[in-house]
Enzyme design. Structure first.
Site, short mmCIF file in Angstrom:
data_model
loop_
_atom_site.label_atom_id
_atom_site.label_comp_id
_atom_site.label_asym_id
_atom_site.label_seq_id
_atom_site.Cartn_x
_atom_site.Cartn_y
_atom_site.Cartn_z
N ASP A 138 11.45 24.83 -14.63
CA ASP A 138 10.65 24.35 -15.75
C ASP A 138 11.57 23.52 -16.64
O ASP A 138 12.80 23.51 -16.46
CB ASP A 138 10.00 25.51 -16.52
CG ASP A 138 8.81 25.02 -17.37
OD1 ASP A 138 8.68 23.80 -17.59
OD2 ASP A 138 8.01 25.88 -17.82
C1 BGC Z 1 5.86 23.47 -19.26
C2 BGC Z 1 5.50 23.07 -17.86
C3 BGC Z 1 5.43 21.58 -17.75
C4 BGC Z 1 6.73 20.97 -18.20
C5 BGC Z 1 6.74 19.46 -18.17
C6 BGC Z 1 7.09 22.75 -19.72
O1 BGC Z 1 7.36 23.07 -21.02
O2 BGC Z 1 6.05 24.85 -19.33
O3 BGC Z 1 4.27 23.63 -17.50
O4 BGC Z 1 5.13 21.21 -16.43
O5 BGC Z 1 7.00 21.37 -19.52
O6 BGC Z 1 5.93 18.95 -19.16
#
Ligand code: BGC
Ligand code: BGC
Length: 976
Positions: free
Chosen positions: A304
């Site tokens: 993530d």
């Molecule tokens: C989120 C993800 C997301 C990523 C990119 C993160 O903070 O938890 O779900 O895909 O950011 O935006």
């Protein structure tokens, strides 16, 4: 402002409705511990300070299942790569340094373009001329495999046409442990079977369209508070630890991920939180053991965004790709990139591990046929501006050019979305008011939730506000609306086309005006339709004091009071709810003047058309609730941890309720839901009869035999460091993450003052010899024998009413053990049945469906306890039941299913309470070494594997992991 207005207006009206939700005095949040919900099996595993055992080496992908062709291609490809080209695949170039939310480096020499990773689970985020699909929770409410797939395929096609390689979805973590969880709506359902089937079909749809799916967030990412440590950042807290036992992990949270892997998801995103006090993206137990070994995952693990907390530790613990590449957004530093190049050169990351990362990524690319699904000039949009021209390197303000081609990728998805949203609309109450005839003299609509946000449907960035009708939650799980059909517009158009009269009041606080219109509507026998909502989202945005997770389960905008005033005048009030999850309906649910209640979910761009189709009977409702609606939040048995409970150390979130969430908790706690899981009414009625069970002979449940081969390597890595120094031919971009060295000296190149300090890596990390398969593993999704069909259940469903309708017939099982849930969903089918006609419901029961997890043998087993099956229309309306004849099935825990009588895992049998000391868990101790990701050694160190890590076990010092507190130094040294 809103509050003042409420008070003033409320004071002016006679009807003031009492707050029905009970909360402890003096606290904005309940602080109950729900002792009754404790699952005995969870006791030893769901405790504060719980540790996560070390599991090494990281399994190398082998092309298991149907991955062999993709692996063969990947082997050829990766064999041609240099060290830095391989590293380029594993590392993002930095936040906002290219056009997608995540971008890897490219391999120009072979014409391999940089990979583009883009949100979201409901459409393309940050782009124009895309569709806004119904959210996960709404598509789940259709209980329709064809629609799960159709939506996935539609989303995948749009990602493909925009030039995206990986769609960052679907979501099965959060699963939905807590009703108020901020991101539950991005996922499907707190039931693992419904979530797993919805996820698998979505994965297939996305990937059949030629795009990689990224199933997320792995794992136990169940709440927003403290997911990355603070909020607020000033607390300096480490990320929350979700503490779980082994049985609960397998029977509940891992279950849908197994379905995703079996369906071929090529990528899985590790989450922000810790699991048993080890960061998710460097947790060797969850990544190496559960995902890559037991579930046989052949694709790659992507972090993530800024969830990576170490270099070597993460690599050895199974992380394959770090996103967006920099340690903190725009820090200019990275745990992979240059540091991974250094680590391979000095031996702290073995070449086979890097090769495995590269092979997994390239195999994923071939598996979904990315080569055959390229579009010109991809990506043809920029996440960071909607203008036609802008900076390609947005953060650096570099390369001003055409960045948005404004390509319309929507196809016919609007019509599909309308049908999907209608199919996921759930009729909860109907005393005869619905469907509307269309001949009503006056139809009146009430509530802000019927109208458009005055700023427009995309007026709040990442949908971070609750203005106007709610058709999407907030956060990264969003897309821009190409348009949003509001309920107000669509109902009005329908009424006018029928020659009726239409009025509305969309100010929730205009109580006297609402009452007056309600009264007039009632006097002419018309219909009053009241719209309300409850919103939630991702924790980086706070809306009305809700930091991602909801503060309560009430309907927003003082909706209870609106309904109270309206129903005092209008005896035909129809309530429509757009909510991210369960809400408290106590104040109006039994009011006789509330003649109908509809849960219209989070419907996406066609919201108004979909609800109009239902209200006027153009579509007969057939959706079923994907969660339970109770009468108080305490009934759910689980709660968001809103306050830190461990000083400045990781908040400890103990999943002591075990497998008992949502309807399983209500059953266990003896609570009666207001509307139970699986409930949904229709404009017709159905009866259930003729339960039949057919047993099948299936192969015995055996462990996979043999061993893996030894870890392969592809190509040779030269150790001439000068060949990896930043090439003079490349214009170095400021703050961009590269794989190159700054100097021929590894130590200098690392920029790490502690380069070369001794560190002993976890035992087995470097073992490249052949490894045994685990008993529950052997193929993508786990042991293939788990999916053998042991029984087929049939039932006759009759449409006993006057109109054609859809019925979702549901199959539940009671596994028979003292600690099992009363019932668990195991299968379902949505059937369209003509009036007076019958249809046959047919549902398979697999070995997995009848199994429990045994921690001691680390395997599934079928206990000899009586297995009772139930078929019906909801989790509590189960008219057909019988027991299964288990003769011929070997039951009991133990090796290969040949065990003795069933023994349920005792409370001490948690696989998580291993003998591992905290210092033995490399992932855990490494996670807390702030900024010491560099993980490089001097070649002369005795083990050859030492690094800058100290060996101190589990320090719990400052977080350093939130975006706001990057490590103090810049190991890559690429700052301008
Ligand atoms: C989120 C993800 C997301 C990523 C990119 C993160 O903070 O938890 O779900 O895909 O950011 O935006
Ligand atoms: C980004 C999201 C990301 C979040 C992480 C936001 O600034 O827009 O994509 O999920 O940060 O906290």
């Amino acid at each position: 402002m809103t509050i003042m207005r409420t008070l003033l207006l409320a004071a002016a009206v006679p009807v003031v409705f009492a707050q029905t939700q009970t909360q402890p005095a003096g606290s904005p949040f309940p602080s109950s511990t729900y002792e009754n919900a404790t699952d005995p099996r969870a006791q030893a595993g769901a405790v504060s300070g719980q540790t996560s055992p070390p599991k090494y080496p990281s399994p190398w992908g082998e092309g298991l299942g149907d991955w062999d062709a993709a692996y063969a291609q990947a082997h050829d490809f990766v064999s041609q790569l240099t060290l830095t080209e391989k590293v380029n695949l594993t590392t993002g170039v930095g936040w906002q340094s290219e056009k997608c939310v995540g971008n890897t480096g490219s391999i120009p020499r072979l014409g391999f373009k940089a990979l583009c990773m883009q949100d979201s689970p409901l459409g393309v985020r940050f782009a124009d001329f895309v569709s806004a699909f119904p959210a996960g929770g709404t598509i789940a409410a259709t209980w329709d495999r064809k629609l799960f797939y159709q939506r996935g395929y539609g989303m995948g096609s749009e990602h493909k046409e925009k030039g995206i390689d990986a769609q960052l979805g679907p979501v099965v973590g959060p699963l939905g442990r807590q009703a108020a969880g901020g991101r539950n709506w991005e996922g499907f359902s707190p039931d693992p079977v419904l979530a797993g089937i919805a996820c698998a079909e979505t994965v297939k749809g996305i990937q059949d369209a030629g795009v990689m799916s990224t199933t997320k967030h792995y794992i136990l990412n169940e709440q927003e508070h403290f997911r990355q440590g603070a909020p607020p950042a000033s607390l300096g807290l480490n990320a929350l630890s979700s503490n779980v036992d082994d049985v609960t992990m397998h029977e509940l949270y891992l279950w849908p991920f197994a379905d995703a892997v079996r369906a071929g998801t090529v990528s899985i995103m590790c989450s922000y939180n810790q699991i048993n006090n080890s960061q998710a993206c460097q947790n060797s137990y969850t990544q190496n053991y559960l995902l890559k070994n037991e579930l046989g995952f052949q694709g790659f693990i992507m972090s993530d965004w800024a969830a990576t907390h170490s270099g070597v530790s993460s690599a050895l613990a199974g992380l394959d790709q770090t996103m967006p590449g920099d340690i903190a957004f725009n820090s200019g530093t990275t745990y992979f990139g240059t540091n991974l190049t250094i680590a391979v050169l000095n031996g702290t990351v073995p070449q086979w591990r890097l090769d495995d990362m590269a092979v997994r990524i390239i195999a994923a690319w071939y598996y979904v046929d990315r080569p055959g699904n390229q579009v010109a000039d991809a990506p043809n949009f920029s996440s960071w501006t909607s203008d036609t021209d802008g900076f390609r390197h947005y953060y650096q303000s570099l390369d001003y050019q055409r960045v948005n081609d404004h390509i319309d990728v929507r196809g016919n998805h609007g019509a599909e979305i309308r049908a999907q949203a209608a199919a996921g609309t759930v009729l909860l109450k109907n005393t005869g008011a619905l469907p509307l005839s269309g001949k009503e003299q006056l139809t009146s609509v009430f509530g802000e939730d019927a109208a458009e946000n005055p700023l427009g449907p995309n007026g709040c960035s990442d949908r971070g506000c609750d203005e106007g009708t709610l058709a999407m939650g907030w956060g990264s799980g969003t897309a821009n609306f190409p348009y949003l059909v509001t309920p107000l517009e669509a109902i009005k158009a329908e009424v006018l086309s029928n020659g009726g009269s239409f009025e509305s009041v969309t100010d929730n606080y205009a109580y006297s005006t609402i009452a007056a219109l309600g009264r007039r509507t009632a006097q002419v026998g018309g219909a009053c339709i009241a719209f309300g909502n409850a919103d939630a989202g991702e924790g980086y945005i706070t809306v009305d004091n809700n930091t991602g997770d909801r503060n309560n389960l009430t309907i927003w905008g003082d909706f209870d009071l609106l309904v109270a005033n309206l129903t005092a005048q209008c005896n035909n009030t129809i309530v429509v709810l757009h909510t991210v999850g369960p809400v408290i309906t106590n104040s109006f649910v039994d009011n006789p003047n509330v003649t109908a209640i509809i849960w219209a979910g989070i419907p996406g761009q066609e919201s108004g058309n979909a609800i109009t189709d239902i209200l006027f009977g153009k579509v007969n409702p057939g959706g079923k609730l994907p969660f339970t609606i109770g009468s108080s939040r305490g009934e759910y048995g689980t709660e968001i941890l809103y306050e830190p409970n461990n000083g400045n150390n990781s908040p400890q979130d103990n999943f002591e309720e075990g497998i008992f969430i949502d309807y399983r908790a209500f059953d266990k706690l003896g609570e009666t839901p207001v509307f139970e899981f699986g409930l949904g009414l229709s404009y017709t009625t159905f009866s259930y009869s003729d339960l039949g069970v057919q047993a099948h002979s299936a192969p015995a449940y055996t462990a996979p035999s043999g061993n893996t081969g030894p870890a392969p390597t592809y190509g040779t890595v030269s150790n001439i460091t000068s060949s990896y120094v930043f090439p003079a031919s490349i214009d170095r971009i400021w703050n961009y993450i590269y794989p190159y060295l700054n100097s021929t000296s590894l130590s200098v190149s690392s920029g790490d003052p502690a380069y070369g300090i001794n560190y002993t890596w976890p035992a087995g990390s470097y073992d490249s010899s052949s490894q045994p398969y685990v008993a529950a593993g052997g193929a993508p999704g786990g042991n293939p024998r788990l999916y053998d069909v042991l029984f087929t259940v049939t039932a006759t469903i009759t449409n006993t009413g006057d109109v054609v309708g859809d019925e979702v017939a549901q199959l539940y099982v009671n596994l028979g053990g003292a600690d099992d849930a009363k019932v668990v969903l195991r299968n379902f089918d949505r059937l369209t049945i003509q009036p007076g006609a019958t249809a046959t419901f047919s549902a398979d029961i697999t070995r997995r469906d009848l199994s429990n997890w045994d921690s001691a043998s680390q395997n599934w087993f079928i206990s000899s306890a009586t297995k009772t099956i139930f078929v019906g229309s909801s989790s509590r309306k189960l008219p057909l039941t019988t027991t299964l004849d288990l003769s011929g099935i070997i039951t009991g825990p133990g090796s290969g299913g040949n065990g003795t009588a069933p023994v349920y895992p005792s409370s001490s049998a948690s696989g998580y309470s291993s003998s591992a000391t905290s210092s033995g868990d490399g992932s855990s101790s490494a996670s807390t070494s702030v900024g010491s990701s560099v993980s490089v050694s001097s070649a002369s160190s005795p083990t050859g594997y030492s690094s800058s890590f100290t060996t101190s076990a589990k320090p719990s010092g400052p977080a350093g992991y939130s975006h706001s507190s990057p490590p103090a130094y810049s190991p890559t040294g690429y700052r301008a």
